[in-house]
Motif scaffolding. Sequence first.
Motif, PDB file in Angstrom:
ATOM      1  N   GLU A   3       0.959  -1.225  -0.037  1.00 43.02           N
ATOM      2  CA  GLU A   3       0.062   0.044   0.241  1.00 43.02           C
ATOM      3  C   GLU A   3       0.742   1.316   0.030  1.00 43.02           C
ATOM      4  N   ASP A   4       1.937   1.278   0.940  1.00 41.18           N
ATOM      5  CA  ASP A   4       2.704   2.615   0.808  1.00 41.18           C
ATOM      6  C   ASP A   4       3.533   2.791  -0.707  1.00 41.18           C
ATOM      7  N   ALA A   5       3.806   1.815  -1.144  1.00 40.74           N
ATOM      8  CA  ALA A   5       4.430   1.733  -2.498  1.00 40.74           C
ATOM      9  C   ALA A   5       3.203   2.308  -3.478  1.00 40.74           C
ATOM     10  N   GLU A   6       2.163   1.987  -3.432  1.00 37.23           N
ATOM     11  CA  GLU A   6       1.172   2.517  -4.212  1.00 37.23           C
ATOM     12  C   GLU A   6       1.008   4.022  -4.113  1.00 37.23           C
ATOM     13  N   ASP A   7       1.194   4.358  -2.578  1.00 42.38           N
ATOM     14  CA  ASP A   7       1.020   5.768  -2.278  1.00 42.38           C
ATOM     15  C   ASP A   7       2.070   6.680  -2.936  1.00 42.38           C
ATOM     16  N   VAL A   8       3.475   6.058  -2.764  1.00 46.81           N
ATOM     17  CA  VAL A   8       4.550   6.715  -3.241  1.00 46.81           C
ATOM     18  C   VAL A   8       4.270   7.104  -4.992  1.00 46.81           C
ATOM     19  N   MET A   9       4.272   5.941  -5.672  1.00 49.78           N
ATOM     20  CA  MET A   9       4.045   5.817  -6.986  1.00 49.78           C
ATOM     21  C   MET A   9       2.843   6.696  -7.489  1.00 49.78           C
ATOM     22  N   GLY A  10       1.801   6.327  -6.759  1.00 50.49           N
ATOM     23  CA  GLY A  10       0.543   7.214  -7.016  1.00 50.49           C
ATOM     24  C   GLY A  10       0.608   8.948  -6.977  1.00 50.49           C
ATOM     25  N   VAL A  11       1.082   9.135  -6.079  1.00 49.17           N
ATOM     26  CA  VAL A  11       1.486  10.518  -5.547  1.00 49.17           C
ATOM     27  C   VAL A  11       2.157  11.127  -6.612  1.00 49.17           C
ATOM     28  N   ILE A  12       3.360  10.515  -7.043  1.00 49.88           N
ATOM     29  CA  ILE A  12       4.411  11.081  -7.733  1.00 49.88           C
ATOM     30  C   ILE A  12       3.643  10.986  -9.371  1.00 49.88           C
ATOM     31  N   THR A  13       2.911   9.947  -9.715  1.00 49.28           N
ATOM     32  CA  THR A  13       2.380   9.826 -11.282  1.00 49.28           C
ATOM     33  C   THR A  13       1.142  11.154 -10.951  1.00 49.28           C
ATOM     34  N   GLN A  14       0.580  11.308 -10.233  1.00 48.06           N
ATOM     35  CA  GLN A  14      -0.375  12.374 -10.212  1.00 48.06           C
ATOM     36  C   GLN A  14       0.147  13.729 -10.307  1.00 48.06           C
ATOM     37  N   GLN A  15       1.413  13.814  -9.639  1.00 49.90           N
ATOM     38  CA  GLN A  15       2.082  15.303  -9.796  1.00 49.90           C
ATOM     39  C   GLN A  15       2.620  15.395 -11.301  1.00 49.90           C
ATOM     40  N   THR A  39      12.734  18.993 -23.173  1.00 51.36           N
ATOM     41  CA  THR A  39      13.889  18.501 -22.440  1.00 51.36           C
ATOM     42  C   THR A  39      13.514  18.074 -21.077  1.00 51.36           C
ATOM     43  N   GLU A  40      12.435  18.978 -20.156  1.00 51.91           N
ATOM     44  CA  GLU A  40      12.097  18.781 -19.052  1.00 51.91           C
ATOM     45  C   GLU A  40      11.279  17.501 -18.809  1.00 51.91           C
ATOM     46  N   ALA A  41      10.346  17.227 -19.958  1.00 48.51           N
ATOM     47  CA  ALA A  41       9.581  16.080 -19.943  1.00 48.51           C
ATOM     48  C   ALA A  41      10.196  15.086 -20.141  1.00 48.51           C
ATOM     49  N   THR A  42      11.142  14.974 -20.966  1.00 50.92           N
ATOM     50  CA  THR A  42      12.358  13.926 -21.235  1.00 50.92           C
ATOM     51  C   THR A  42      12.821  13.420 -19.928  1.00 50.92           C
ATOM     52  N   HIS A  46      12.593   9.921 -17.883  1.00 58.80           N
ATOM     53  CA  HIS A  46      13.566   9.198 -17.692  1.00 58.80           C
ATOM     54  C   HIS A  46      13.749   8.683 -16.190  1.00 58.80           C
ATOM     55  N   TRP A  47      13.624   9.893 -15.187  1.00 56.57           N
ATOM     56  CA  TRP A  47      13.696   9.543 -13.880  1.00 56.57           C
ATOM     57  C   TRP A  47      12.539   8.571 -13.303  1.00 56.57           C
ATOM     58  N   TYR A  48      11.324   8.773 -13.963  1.00 58.28           N
ATOM     59  CA  TYR A  48      10.234   8.202 -13.453  1.00 58.28           C
ATOM     60  C   TYR A  48      10.406   6.622 -13.765  1.00 58.28           C
ATOM     61  N   GLY A  49      11.059   6.423 -14.740  1.00 54.62           N
ATOM     62  CA  GLY A  49      11.273   5.023 -15.290  1.00 54.62           C
ATOM     63  C   GLY A  49      12.366   4.474 -14.251  1.00 54.62           C
ATOM     64  N   VAL A 100      14.070  13.049  -6.846  1.00 55.51           N
ATOM     65  CA  VAL A 100      14.705  13.547  -8.073  1.00 55.51           C
ATOM     66  C   VAL A 100      13.618  14.013  -8.852  1.00 55.51           C
ATOM     67  N   VAL A 101      12.566  13.090  -8.978  1.00 55.72           N
ATOM     68  CA  VAL A 101      11.512  13.477  -9.711  1.00 55.72           C
ATOM     69  C   VAL A 101      10.784  14.454  -9.190  1.00 55.72           C
ATOM     70  N   LYS A 102      10.612  14.594  -7.979  1.00 56.39           N
ATOM     71  CA  LYS A 102       9.854  15.736  -7.202  1.00 56.39           C
ATOM     72  C   LYS A 102      10.681  17.081  -7.332  1.00 56.39           C
ATOM     73  N   TYR A 103      11.859  17.067  -7.629  1.00 57.33           N
ATOM     74  CA  TYR A 103      12.783  18.234  -7.713  1.00 57.33           C
ATOM     75  C   TYR A 103      12.459  18.603  -9.336  1.00 57.33           C
ATOM     76  N   LEU A 104      12.588  17.754 -10.288  1.00 52.59           N
ATOM     77  CA  LEU A 104      12.365  17.972 -11.641  1.00 52.59           C
ATOM     78  C   LEU A 104      11.025  18.799 -11.824  1.00 52.59           C
ATOM     79  N   LEU A 105      10.022  18.264 -11.006  1.00 52.19           N
ATOM     80  CA  LEU A 105       8.654  18.795 -11.371  1.00 52.19           C
ATOM     81  C   LEU A 105       8.542  20.228 -10.581  1.00 52.19           C
ATOM     82  N   ASP A 106       9.309  20.660  -9.646  1.00 58.44           N
ATOM     83  CA  ASP A 106       9.150  21.647  -8.990  1.00 58.44           C
ATOM     84  C   ASP A 106       9.985  23.037  -9.717  1.00 58.44           C
ATOM     85  N   PRO A 107       9.160  24.051 -10.529  1.00 61.94           N
ATOM     86  CA  PRO A 107       9.684  24.901 -10.956  1.00 61.94           C
ATOM     87  C   PRO A 107      10.347  26.099 -10.002  1.00 61.94           C
TER      88      PRO A 107
END
Length: 151
Positions: A3-15, A39-42, A46-49, A100-107
């Motif tokens: 369940e906690d893995a679904e939370d981490v992945m779910g939250v980041i996927t939503q972001q 390049t930001e999306a790329t 990449h990091w989401y993978g 890293v993914v959260k950092y990349l998403l935060d302008p």
Amino acid sequence: MPEDAEDVMGVITQQIEARFHMPVDDLRRAVTAAPQANTEATSVVHWYGLLTEAQGALNTAEDALVTALGTVPGELDDPAMELAHQVNAAVGVRDGRAMVVKYLLDPNAPGKRGPGAWRGSPAVSRGPALPTTPPRLPGTPGVSVARGAVR
């Protein structure tokens, strides 16, 4: 998946989906089709993978630990302790990649604001932060020292 893995992945996927206004699978296809378009999306894809791989490794390590704990009553033996260390390391990797993914998403993340924030970017020319003339002691005349001179 725990369940906690679904939370981490779910939250980041939503972001990610909120940031790029499309489902992650569509974003992956778009990046695969045109990696230089954004390049930001790329970078995020990449990091989401990498994050997804780390989550899979964590799930595998946790499953192995649960299996070992089910067969070993009492104290943990060396193989079970090794599995526990693997789970701990996998959590660290997963959490690091999530950061890293959260950092990349935060302008507004540190280092992303304004020109010259990254090395290699054109720097903004500013004056010196401190006065560049040496201070004088009261009652002594100012002495000029030539640049490169040795005392």
